[in-house]
Scaffold this motif. Structure first.
Motif, PDB file in Angstrom:
ATOM      1  N   TYR A  90       0.834  -1.207   0.000  1.00 11.17           N
ATOM      2  CA  TYR A  90       0.000   0.000   0.000  1.00 11.17           C
ATOM      3  C   TYR A  90       0.871   1.260   0.000  1.00 11.17           C
ATOM      4  O   TYR A  90       0.731   2.116   0.868  1.00 11.17           O
ATOM      5  N   TYR A 133      -1.054   4.710  -0.098  1.00  9.83           N
ATOM      6  CA  TYR A 133      -1.756   5.040   1.129  1.00  9.83           C
ATOM      7  C   TYR A 133      -0.789   5.459   2.232  1.00  9.83           C
ATOM      8  O   TYR A 133      -1.031   6.401   2.975  1.00  9.83           O
ATOM      9  N   ARG A 176     -10.918   7.493  -2.830  1.00  8.27           N
ATOM     10  CA  ARG A 176     -10.160   6.349  -3.332  1.00  8.27           C
ATOM     11  C   ARG A 176      -9.087   5.933  -2.326  1.00  8.27           C
ATOM     12  O   ARG A 176      -8.923   4.742  -2.030  1.00  8.27           O
ATOM     13  N   ARG A 194     -10.726   4.242   0.630  1.00 11.41           N
ATOM     14  CA  ARG A 194     -11.097   2.855   0.348  1.00 11.41           C
ATOM     15  C   ARG A 194      -9.870   1.941   0.368  1.00 11.41           C
ATOM     16  O   ARG A 194      -9.943   0.795   0.819  1.00 11.41           O
ATOM     17  N   ILE A 195      -8.732   2.449  -0.130  1.00 14.43           N
ATOM     18  CA  ILE A 195      -7.492   1.672  -0.042  1.00 14.43           C
ATOM     19  C   ILE A 195      -7.147   1.425   1.423  1.00 14.43           C
ATOM     20  O   ILE A 195      -6.743   0.329   1.818  1.00 14.43           O
ATOM     21  N   LYS A 242      -9.283  -1.303   2.798  1.00 14.56           N
ATOM     22  CA  LYS A 242      -8.811  -2.629   2.381  1.00 14.56           C
ATOM     23  C   LYS A 242      -7.582  -3.030   3.192  1.00 14.56           C
ATOM     24  O   LYS A 242      -7.448  -4.184   3.613  1.00 14.56           O
ATOM     25  N   ARG A 243      -6.703  -2.063   3.432  1.00 15.26           N
ATOM     26  CA  ARG A 243      -5.512  -2.331   4.251  1.00 15.26           C
ATOM     27  C   ARG A 243      -5.928  -2.779   5.655  1.00 15.26           C
ATOM     28  O   ARG A 243      -5.389  -3.747   6.196  1.00 15.26           O
TER      29      ARG A 243
END
Length: 489
Positions: free
Chosen positions: A19, A22, A251, A254-255, A258-259
């Motif tokens: 990531y 992020y 965006r 959302r990353i 997910k992380r």
């Protein structure tokens, strides 16, 4: 500022290698927010003026309909004489606000996965429908009792849907960072909405006669204006969600989600292995090896078994663990509780206690004194965008002074017949204390809402915005109930 976060520690570096975008965003954001807390009066970084303007318009369109409902007291009293609609309006709205926010926070994990656009726009459109139906009820239903309860039901839904939309929008502005300047935009819009409702009430008082036709016209104007502004607010929400700034931050958010999901899976998997190692009888050490080398089906069955709380640990270090809402609340406790305390005092005194103040001049006194509060709020909420008077964690002191100062000041106004009536019973005294109440509440409330998301990690800022908003809603609920008990008990 110690937020227990280190995105570069040894335990998380390999995990976060997946990531990079992020992590770079998070590190940059934390550096900016650290500087914001150390130097609250520092100049704001550049902002997107289009996005700021859209959020101001959203703030107007979001709360103007609700202000229109509360300003239509004369119309509701005419339609439902003897039923004390102002009492039921306040009670319904308070319960609706609290119910909707409890729902928001209870199911935040699931609601947060929905598109921001849908969470904001759909309730606004539905609210417009209820706004238009409320004054139209007499054309379809003859029974006054049925009209009354249907109107209360519509008002309950309007308040609940407004709360859901407002919570989602504060989540978005929390993600945008920039020292809370976009949260400031919504706060500014909300104040302008209050001023608009006061102005409209003054216009209806002058333009319409105090008869059936005049009250019906004013009701249509209030609810029709509110519905139109709600539709515009929905259009502004769709527009702001399509801007590059908001799309990029959503965006990245959302990353980050997910992380966090991947991190929770890894944490649970590692916790299970470590816990099993501690629970297995090591006198038969081969059992550990057998467990670790078991089939996938057997391993999955074992992982589904509950673990003892004391055996749960964070395998990649506390600094990267996904924090619960309760843990985030503890970081934000000064912001949440101070915002709640501010609004409890203000909602207790305005409009309830303020409405029973009697000036020396009849007629326009009630309109004038009610106008002082939103005017003070305009200035108070405008100021944090340019001047930060104290670090974010000192807001508790503002809330304490707010309560200790204004409760005695309003008590003196209520008891003016017995204590220096020349001073405390004058119109000027009433105007000044209501104006200062609006200013103090506006500054503290706006600053608390802006600074909350600055104190947490980037991936937690939507939760932070919703938590501080929960403090605001809780304060309104407690303050309104206190005011109702004082006025009607």
């Amino acid at each position: 500022m110690d937020r227990n976060v280190d995105l570069n520690n040894e335990g998380s570096s390999s995990f976060d290698a997946d990531y990079p975008e992020y992590v770079a965003y998070a590190e940059s954001s934390l550096d900016k927010d650290d500087e914001a807390e150390r130097n609250p009066s520092a100049a704001l970084p550049p902002m997107d003026y289009l996005v700021y303007g859209l959020f101001v318009c959203i703030g107007v369109g979001l709360l103007a309909p609700w202000f229109m409902v509360t300003s239509s007291a004369d119309y509701l009293n005419f339609r439902f004489p003897g039923r004390e609609p102002e009492f039921w309006l306040a009670l319904c709205s308070s319960v609706a606000l609290m119910t909707a926010q409890v729902f928001n926070m209870t199911f935040f994990k699931y609601i947060d996965r929905l598109p921001f656009e849908a969470r904001a726009v759909l309730p606004l459109i539905l609210t417009s429908v209820w706004m238009l139906l409320t004054p139209a009820l007499p054309f379809f239903i003859e029974s006054e009792t049925v009209q009354f309860y249907l109107s209360l039901g519509f008002i309950f839904i309007i308040a609940a849907e407004t709360t859901i939309t407002e919570g989602s929008l504060y989540g978005i502005t929390g993600m945008l960072q920039n020292r809370g300047i976009y949260t400031h935009a919504i706060q500014q819009g909300a104040v302008f909405a209050g001023v608009l409702s006061v102005g409209l009430r003054a216009i209806t008082k002058v333009a319409f006669a105090d008869d059936e036709r005049g009250f019906n016209q004013s009701g249509m104007l209030y609810f029709g204006t509110g519905a139109g502004l709600n539709v515009l607010c929905a259009l502004f929400c769709m527009t702001v969600c399509r801007t590059k700034l908001v799309q990029d931050r959503i965006r990245l958010y959302r990353i980050g989600q997910k992380r966090d999901d991947d991190l929770q899976v890894q944490t649970l998997s590692t916790d299970t292995i470590e816990a099993r190692k501690s629970l297995v009888d090591f006198s038969t050490s081969h059992s550990v090896e057998r467990w670790l080398s078991s089939s996938d089906e057997e391993a999955n069955r074992l992982e589904e078994e509950p673990l003892l709380p004391q055996d749960l640990s964070d395998p990649v270090g506390n600094d990267t663990a996904v924090r619960t809402k309760l843990e985030i609340f503890w970081v934000l406790r000064f912001q949440v509780l101070s915002v709640m305390a501010l609004i409890v005092v203000s909602a207790s005194l305005f409009p309830g206690v303020t409405s029973v103040l009697h000036g020396q001049q009849s007629g326009w006194f009630s309109v004038a004194v009610m106008s002082c509060y939103p005017l003070g709020e305009v200035v108070g909420k405008l100021l944090p965008g340019f001047v930060r008077l104290y670090p974010p964690r000192w807001i508790w002191l503002h809330a304490l002074v707010h309560g200790l100062l204004f409760i005695p000041l309003f008590t003196l106004a209520l008891e003016s017949a017995h204590v220096l009536p020349v001073v405390f019973g004058s119109d000027a005294y009433a105007f000044v204390i209501v104006l200062l109440l609006g200013f103090s509440n506006g500054y503290g409330l706006c600053y608390g809402m802006m600074s909350g998301p600055l104190l947490v990690r980037p991936g937690e800022q939507a939760v932070a915005g919703s938590l501080v908003f929960t403090g605001l809603v809780s304060g309104i609920f407690i303050g309104d109930l206190s005011s109702l008990i004082y006025l009607y008990a």
